[in-house]
Design a protein around this motif. Sequence first.
Motif, PDB file in Angstrom:
ATOM      1  N   ILE A 189       0.764  -1.137   0.034  1.00 31.67           N
ATOM      2  CA  ILE A 189      -0.005  -0.068   0.100  1.00 31.67           C
ATOM      3  C   ILE A 189       0.842   1.280  -0.014  1.00 31.67           C
ATOM      4  CG2 ILE A 189      -2.059   1.232   1.192  1.00 31.67           C
ATOM      5  CD1 ILE A 189      -2.473  -1.220   2.572  1.00 31.67           C
ATOM      6  N   GLN A 345      -4.567 -10.221  -3.748  1.00 35.22           N
ATOM      7  CA  GLN A 345      -4.785  -9.326  -2.517  1.00 35.22           C
ATOM      8  C   GLN A 345      -6.002  -8.966  -2.259  1.00 35.22           C
ATOM      9  OE1 GLN A 345      -1.329  -7.024  -0.311  1.00 35.22           O
ATOM     10  NE2 GLN A 345      -1.226  -6.858  -2.641  1.00 35.22           N
ATOM     11  N   CYS A 346      -6.390  -7.919  -3.491  1.00 35.11           N
ATOM     12  CA  CYS A 346      -7.599  -7.315  -3.148  1.00 35.11           C
ATOM     13  C   CYS A 346      -8.935  -7.824  -3.721  1.00 35.11           C
ATOM     14  CB  CYS A 346      -7.457  -5.783  -4.125  1.00 35.11           C
ATOM     15  SG  CYS A 346      -6.013  -4.854  -3.674  1.00 35.11           S
ATOM     16  N   THR A 347     -10.089  -7.815  -3.003  1.00 39.75           N
ATOM     17  CA  THR A 347     -10.924  -8.442  -3.761  1.00 39.75           C
ATOM     18  C   THR A 347     -11.264  -8.043  -5.196  1.00 39.75           C
ATOM     19  OG1 THR A 347     -11.707  -8.625  -1.359  1.00 39.75           O
ATOM     20  CG2 THR A 347     -13.408  -8.834  -3.100  1.00 39.75           C
ATOM     21  N   ARG A 350      -9.136  -9.574  -7.900  1.00 36.41           N
ATOM     22  CA  ARG A 350      -8.834 -10.816  -7.490  1.00 36.41           C
ATOM     23  C   ARG A 350     -10.131 -11.765  -8.282  1.00 36.41           C
ATOM     24  NH1 ARG A 350      -8.925 -11.836  -2.060  1.00 36.41           N
ATOM     25  NH2 ARG A 350     -11.321 -11.914  -2.004  1.00 36.41           N
TER      26      ARG A 350
ATOM     27  N   ALA B  43      -5.330  -3.902   4.586  1.00 34.18           N
ATOM     28  CA  ALA B  43      -6.191  -3.162   3.470  1.00 34.18           C
ATOM     29  C   ALA B  43      -6.595  -3.900   2.321  1.00 34.18           C
ATOM     30  CB  ALA B  43      -5.631  -1.854   3.225  1.00 34.18           C
ATOM     31  N   ASN B  44      -6.596  -5.269   2.298  1.00 36.36           N
ATOM     32  CA  ASN B  44      -6.919  -5.844   1.065  1.00 36.36           C
ATOM     33  C   ASN B  44      -8.336  -6.444   0.856  1.00 36.36           C
ATOM     34  OD1 ASN B  44      -7.689  -8.430   2.652  1.00 36.36           O
ATOM     35  ND2 ASN B  44      -5.542  -9.043   2.625  1.00 36.36           N
ATOM     36  N   CYS B  45      -9.312  -6.283   1.603  1.00 37.04           N
ATOM     37  CA  CYS B  45     -10.736  -6.491   1.536  1.00 37.04           C
ATOM     38  C   CYS B  45     -11.291  -5.511   0.644  1.00 37.04           C
ATOM     39  CB  CYS B  45     -11.236  -7.148   2.526  1.00 37.04           C
ATOM     40  SG  CYS B  45     -11.775  -5.584   3.602  1.00 37.04           S
ATOM     41  N   ARG B  46     -10.920  -4.343   0.748  1.00 41.30           N
ATOM     42  CA  ARG B  46     -11.282  -3.298   0.139  1.00 41.30           C
ATOM     43  C   ARG B  46     -12.999  -2.869   0.597  1.00 41.30           C
ATOM     44  NH1 ARG B  46      -6.684  -1.611  -0.729  1.00 41.30           N
ATOM     45  NH2 ARG B  46      -7.192  -0.035  -2.116  1.00 41.30           N
ATOM     46  N   ILE B 148     -12.402 -15.757   1.884  1.00 35.35           N
ATOM     47  CA  ILE B 148     -12.486 -14.284   1.202  1.00 35.35           C
ATOM     48  C   ILE B 148     -11.121 -13.949   1.244  1.00 35.35           C
ATOM     49  CG2 ILE B 148     -14.804 -13.824   1.693  1.00 35.35           C
ATOM     50  CD1 ILE B 148     -13.952 -11.997   3.846  1.00 35.35           C
ATOM     51  N   LEU B 149     -10.315 -14.454   1.728  1.00 40.93           N
ATOM     52  CA  LEU B 149      -8.574 -14.149   1.683  1.00 40.93           C
ATOM     53  C   LEU B 149      -8.078 -13.029   2.551  1.00 40.93           C
ATOM     54  CD1 LEU B 149      -8.020 -15.413  -1.963  1.00 40.93           C
ATOM     55  CD2 LEU B 149      -7.019 -16.655   0.207  1.00 40.93           C
TER      56      LEU B 149
END
Lengths: 435, 553
Positions: A189, A345-347, A350, B43-46, B148-149
Amino acid sequence: MDEKILSKFFDRDDGHKLEVYEDHGGYDAARKAAEMSREEIVNEVKASNLRGRGGAGFPAGVKWSFIPQETEEDKYLVVNADEGEPGTFKDRQIMQRDPHQLIEGCIITAMALDLRYCYIYIRGELKFTEDIIQDAIEECYDKGYLGEDIFGTDQDLDIYTHISAGAYICGEETGMIEGLEGKPGKPRIKPPFPAIVGVFDAPTLVNNVESIACVPPVINRGAEWFANLGVEKNGGPKLYGLSGPIKNPGVYEAPSGITVRELLESPEYGGGMKEGKELKAYIPGGSSCAVLTPDELDREMSFEAMREVGSNLGTGCVTFVDQDTCMVRLAARLAHFYHHESCGQCTPCRDGTGWSAKVLDAIEAGRGRHEDLDLLEDMTGQIEHSTICALGPSLTFVVHSYLDKFPEEFEAHIEQGECPFPSWSLDDTKPAAAE
Amino acid sequence: MPKVTINNEEIEVDDGTTVMEAAAQLGYDIPHFCYHPALSIPANCRMCLVEVEDNPDLQPSCHMPVNDGMEVHTESERVVKARKSVLEFILVNHPVDCPICDQAGECKLQDYYMAYDAQESRLRTEKVDGVKVYPLGPEVVYDGERCILCTRCVRFCEEITETDELTTAQRGDHTEIRTFPGQELDNNYSMCTVDICPVGALTARDFRFKCRVWLMNTTDSVCTGCSQGCNIHLDHFRNEVQRYRPRYNPDVNDYWMCDPGRYTYKEVHQDRLEDPMVGDNVVNWHAATQAYVSTMDEALDTFEPSERAMVLSPQVSCEGLHQARRFADEVLETDRLYMGGKPGGESDDLLMNADKNPNRRGIEYVFGGLEAVDSFESLVDAMEAGEIRVLHMMNKHIPTTDDALRARFVDAVADLDLFVLQAMHRGEMVFPPDHRGDFPAADLDDPTLVELADIALPSSSHAEQDGTFVNEDGIAQPFSQSFKPLYNSQPDWQIFGRLGDEMGHSLSYRRLADLREEMFGDAEDDAKPKTLDDKQSKSRAPADAATQPTPAE
């Protein structure tokens, strides 16, 4: 372009050797830089209008000035040689045919910013260039160009090569830094930016191979000369990789700001489309740039000009697309690429990349519905501003530009229930139409 | 201190406060999956994206520090749309197998879907296959399709237990949680990963398919596994404890508890002493009390006070111990007190203590120090020397792992003139139970002490009564009754009251509050356990919980 700067040894088999490089004024720029103050070098690069050549086009001198001057820890230079953008194949030429120009660039950069260590992060598939670069580095150590107190200054510099374990996302600078630290390539980030917290948590400058290779000519012949080779805000010569069904695909050196038409049509460069092929579209700088149509052929190859039409200069490696190409299939192919390379990483990236690839596949195979076009536009639009790095948003540009520029092809797929370009069809059960 | 405007409300916050924390202080609950207050922030789920003015990209509020003058919108149209999209993206490859998912009912994805998405599905594409029943370790099973990682579990193993078993493998939508080669998720806290998993990806073997969460009632309680006194949610259904879950208390256990502690809930139901017994006969409480009165009256006449003794159990609540003190004092008129309880066991640096008794400090508090209480070894010596003829024992734990000493004790008990046992279990419960929470059969089959007892009285577990434990750090922690006493058992404080009353002393209380008032009410301040002030309050808020509202787990 008459005088070759970046590609002067590209036609020679021995251009990678130190003696050949030095016969042509090699390492003079490093000697000159050794006499200059750090500030003078940085100012020279700033004045040269050298833009980052990795795709984002950030002014190199400005990026350099972000590196803190006085720090307790050692600072790092990471050369981004993880050239993985589809359609891009210019950096490998420098690494393979003129590694000393890259190394000299590293030396000058290190002198300018007091960078103690340099890593050249090489794409795994370009392993063969590592041997060449490593040989060049050995030659430099033998000559005393690397190591302690180089060129009579109090600057120490060691250069290491690092072979990437292989992922497109490691070309993203923070993904690269993670990879260099031995971790999975997952972008960090930002902020903090690498200039403050980079590799091993130390201040780190990350620059593209071509950007660094441009530094010796800037120092040798002056910022003004370099800036004058290009157009406003885009200085210097540039390597352009041309691919697609054109007469002379390959890597060419030309001034920044040359028009796409000249690159395509000039016998000096692309030589025009192949017999029987008609230009339908072109991607100006690697797959992540929005696709453009032939009516934009007179665009300058500069970051500003390309951004005006919603695309990007990117790496400057142009892919030309001919009339027989199914744009839906092309978009689907690219979506699969981003799906495959998403770090996970980010939904939104991904799951969104895979989803859009599957929707595009369905349309291409004739199973699409009209609402799928709205879905694609809406869904990929939600990836754009919500991810850590730029991989997901790249897919947004791709899908939006193909939908925007070639809506009739998408409609045709949906209405006909099959691909109108039979030879490109995904459906293997149907025989390809006879030529 | 920076001032930030959130949804047109201005608030001044400390430096370094994140947007999510600042929003929580204003009462805005920003949805999130990967953020956990005790873990680092990827901060990966957004999910927590918010709109910051003059910033083209939406920003993760869990990560974004507040700057002076920043203007944030957490409920704008763009943010609402982004949340909807993130949920839609998660569901692209999510199996939506809620009907067979243990997490259903306490699933963040379900809750957020109902709160922020709840639209007709636009998904027609095939989902990515993942592993469905993948054991990560002896306690935890992984479902790659539900995952959901968010990487909470990975970060837990990196940052809390520092055992580094887990990582993400593969990439993109094929990413799954895996252990590193040759490792399994087998640390003392592995089931905490199940707690913090926001969806049904990680399930505990012990709880899988056992009970739907909406059927259960939850009581605030305290783990009895060791002297740490981890705060727990005691989840129960139809008078049966289904599981323990850690309850946040920054002074004691933060968000965590250990796996062996979690399994101590099995003690509530396994091998219980169900009815009062006189000799070999099962009797009711009336008969047992009458038998007690007649035998004890005779014993009190026959033996000197110094020949009577009581074994105190640090497994019992302060209320029970207070009554034990009065009973020893007023009824048995003896000061021969000995320490019982479980023998010491495994410990670690995080939460697990070697002392496997939840209330040793409670004995110290109730008896004004441990000087008055002698060691178990000296009890055995005294019994063998014939100095003790009458023994009233609380719980049948023998606080030693020394087999010889245990045998000596059992032999000495056989020689007593009167042996009264007041216990939860028939057999000896060995702690900690083995990995699946089972107790070795041999130990369960050993009802020797019950058989030797002239009178055996069934006492209730902490799940069946209100009470207080004082943990190792001196923090008094009340716990609540989950269900009425099982079988014919009674709480220890009531047993003592009943026996005392029948013996002609006034020992019983109408209400537990009266007992607590007597026990804690006139204590000197420095003698009081730290948090006794709120001993009667129904609020179970942790002692020094931050006064500022913070984002939820």
